[in-house]
Design an enzyme around this catalytic site. Structure first.
Site, mmCIF file in Angstrom:
data_model
loop_
_atom_site.group_PDB
_atom_site.id
_atom_site.type_symbol
_atom_site.label_atom_id
_atom_site.label_comp_id
_atom_site.label_asym_id
_atom_site.label_seq_id
_atom_site.Cartn_x
_atom_site.Cartn_y
_atom_site.Cartn_z
ATOM 1 N N ASP A 65 0.849 -1.188 0.000
ATOM 2 C CA ASP A 65 0.000 0.000 0.000
ATOM 3 C C ASP A 65 0.887 1.241 0.000
ATOM 4 O OD1 ASP A 65 0.947 0.185 2.569
ATOM 5 O OD2 ASP A 65 -0.952 -0.243 3.535
ATOM 6 N N SER A 66 0.273 2.389 -0.191
ATOM 7 C CA SER A 66 1.061 3.606 -0.433
ATOM 8 C C SER A 66 1.431 4.362 0.831
ATOM 9 C CB SER A 66 0.267 4.547 -1.333
ATOM 10 O OG SER A 66 -0.869 5.035 -0.638
ATOM 11 N N GLY A 67 0.792 4.042 1.934
ATOM 12 C CA GLY A 67 0.951 4.814 3.162
ATOM 13 C C GLY A 67 -0.205 5.761 3.410
ATOM 14 N N GLY A 68 -1.087 5.902 2.421
ATOM 15 C CA GLY A 68 -2.194 6.840 2.562
ATOM 16 C C GLY A 68 -3.140 6.501 3.700
ATOM 17 N N PHE A 69 -3.454 5.217 3.865
ATOM 18 C CA PHE A 69 -4.375 4.822 4.930
ATOM 19 C C PHE A 69 -3.756 5.063 6.301
ATOM 20 C CE2 PHE A 69 -6.219 1.822 7.941
ATOM 21 C CZ PHE A 69 -7.580 2.044 7.743
ATOM 22 N N ASP A 117 -2.592 8.228 -1.930
ATOM 23 C CA ASP A 117 -3.903 8.871 -1.998
ATOM 24 C C ASP A 117 -4.283 9.447 -0.654
ATOM 25 O OD1 ASP A 117 -4.204 6.371 -0.790
ATOM 26 O OD2 ASP A 117 -6.292 6.212 -1.390
ATOM 27 N N GLN A 146 -11.436 7.212 -5.271
ATOM 28 C CA GLN A 146 -11.958 7.782 -4.034
ATOM 29 C C GLN A 146 -13.277 8.509 -4.335
ATOM 30 O OE1 GLN A 146 -11.081 7.279 -1.002
ATOM 31 N NE2 GLN A 146 -8.989 6.476 -1.101
ATOM 32 N N GLY A 176 -11.170 3.959 0.381
ATOM 33 C CA GLY A 176 -12.095 4.781 1.143
ATOM 34 C C GLY A 176 -13.359 4.070 1.563
ATOM 35 N N ASP A 190 -8.123 -7.608 0.405
ATOM 36 C CA ASP A 190 -7.236 -7.773 1.556
ATOM 37 C C ASP A 190 -7.976 -7.304 2.788
ATOM 38 O OD1 ASP A 190 -5.728 -5.102 2.871
ATOM 39 O OD2 ASP A 190 -6.758 -4.755 0.973
ATOM 40 N N CYS A 197 -12.822 -28.538 7.384
ATOM 41 C CA CYS A 197 -11.612 -27.774 7.077
ATOM 42 C C CYS A 197 -10.379 -28.671 7.060
ATOM 43 C CB CYS A 197 -11.436 -26.659 8.108
ATOM 44 S SG CYS A 197 -10.013 -25.591 7.802
ATOM 45 N N CYS A 221 -7.185 -27.295 7.143
ATOM 46 C CA CYS A 221 -6.022 -26.550 7.633
ATOM 47 C C CYS A 221 -5.311 -27.337 8.725
ATOM 48 C CB CYS A 221 -6.446 -25.174 8.154
ATOM 49 S SG CYS A 221 -7.126 -25.157 9.831
ATOM 50 N N CYS A 261 -7.212 -27.682 12.067
ATOM 51 C CA CYS A 261 -8.391 -28.550 12.077
ATOM 52 C C CYS A 261 -8.078 -29.992 11.677
ATOM 53 C CB CYS A 261 -9.458 -28.009 11.122
ATOM 54 S SG CYS A 261 -10.216 -26.466 11.656
ATOM 55 N N HIS A 280 -5.926 -21.085 10.765
ATOM 56 C CA HIS A 280 -7.280 -21.519 10.389
ATOM 57 C C HIS A 280 -8.038 -20.426 9.639
ATOM 58 C CE1 HIS A 280 -11.328 -23.089 10.439
ATOM 59 N NE2 HIS A 280 -11.692 -21.907 10.907
#
Length: 395
Positions: free
Chosen positions: A92-96, A146, A200, A227, A277, A315, A317, A320, A359
């Protein structure tokens, strides 16, 4: 480098099946991307990620810039070699993160001034610096810098109120100007990877449309919807999800940032999203909430104290099914019981969040695998009906 092949579409929705080729490998879409903020998916071994079918993971530009810093990253040739992950990485860009700093940051046309949350140093992050950091990280997918539009305004005159249309427009247009600067710097650096633009516009569909159209005119290799999942009610998020993704170019990948629950992912696929994500699988695991085919399970509840069942009988995994990989409902008995996981959690043992994170991530990745399989055979509608019925059944 980025190549996106559209393989199948669902005639009854906007869902689609694709294949994304990047410098460090091929990603089958729709896909969920585990979040590795500091160069690690918290509590999960890279081998475990590989075993559960993770195809691409995230790194966090802001935090990796803070620690260990660009000198260290450069000495390793980027994030892949540093964290020993040989498949694709998106940063990510760092904006968040800048958005989450709240009153600690000051936004201007040039960029964002803020105090480091690590040591208090005065820092300045711009679109150009974000591109430089991500070039050093050598991530396969680079996100534009952004300005993440908040749902609740942080402006002095309207603080605590819903973000106004005027505020959302200013933020959206600033992100567009920054997108152009990111694109120019990305080209100047001759970064061999792929840069995504971010739509956005807050909760205003017409602003989203304006942002989308101008970003498409810039011809990014891929696009994200940002956003959302920033404190808005679920119905507001679903409204934007229904409006924006399918309007993005069909021949390019579409990424919905920071979303969400299993239901959100399936709905996002139906609206044309290819990539997701969210920190929810690992964060919820650390807090004792597990996702299963048949609903959510709270492992801290006393009723699990003596329960011999695994978290999810279907499951495969490690938590489990154990090392055999055979699910409980297929005759497997090598996995860990709910009673054992309840005990670990109550004792504060570090194995507890490790197993539950495995899990939850396996569940998310397997959910996307089942979505892809359904799209491959033209059965997405039937899959959605079955998914809703099973999740509603309860554990």
């Amino acid at each position: 480098m980025l190549k996106f092949d559209l393989l199948q579409t669902d005639p009854a929705s906007h869902a689609r099946r694709g294949r994304l080729t990047l410098n460090h490998g091929v990603v089958q879409t729709p896909i969920f991307m585990p979040v590795g903020t500091y160069g690690t998916v918290k509590g999960v071994m890279p081998r475990s990620l590989d075993d559960m079918g993770a195809q691409i993971i995230l790194g966090n530009t802001f935090h990796l810039w803070m620690r260990p810093g660009l000198d260290v990253m450069q000495s390793f040739g980027g994030l892949h070699q540093f964290e020993k992950w040989n498949k694709p990485i998106l940063t990510d860009s760092g904006g968040f993160q800048v958005w989450s700093l709240g009153a600690m940051r000051k936004i201007s046309e040039e960029g964002v001034k803020f105090s480091s949350p690590v040591n208090g140093d005065k820092l300045f992050l711009t679109p150009e610096i974000s591109m430089q950091i991500q070039t050093t990280l050598n991530s396969d997918i680079v996100m534009q810098f952004d300005e993440c539009t908040p749902y609740i305004s942080v402006e002095p005159k309207t603080k605590g109120q819903l973000t106004t249309e005027a505020e959302a427009r200013y933020s959206m247009e600033l992100s567009l100007r920054w997108a152009r600067r990111c694109q120019a710097e990305f080209a100047r650096l001759e970064n061999p990877n792929a840069l995504f633009g971010i739509v956005q516009g807050g909760m205003f569909e017409h602003l989203r449309q304006e942002s989308l159209e101008q970003l498409v005119a810039l011809d990014f290799p891929g696009y994200a919807v940002g956003g959302v999942s920033v404190g808005e009610p679920k119905e507001e998020m679903l409204r934007i999800m229904a409006h924006t993704p399918h309007r993005l170019p069909a021949h390019k990948p579409r990424y919905l940032m920071g979303v969400g629950t299993p239901e959100d992912l399936v709905e996002g696929v139906a609206q044309g999203v290819d990539m997701f994500d969210c920190v929810m699988p690992t964060r919820n695991a650390r807090n004792g909430t597990l996702f299963t085919r048949f609903g959510d399970l709270k492992i801290r509840n006393a009723r699990h104290k003596t329960d011999p069942q695994p978290l999810d009988a279907s499951c495969t995994c490690y938590a489990c099914a154990g090392s055999s990989g055979v699910a409980w409902d297929q005759g497997g008995r090598d996995g860990f019981s709910r009673a054992y996981l309840h005990h670990l959690d109550r004792c504060g043992e570090m194995l507890s969040p490790m197993l539950t994170s495995v899990h939850n991530l396996h569940y998310y990745l397997n959910l996307m695998r089942e979505v892809r399989d359904a799209l491959d055979v033209g059965g997405f509608g039937a899959f959605v009906a079955r998914f809703k019925a099973e999740r509603g059944r309860g554990v």
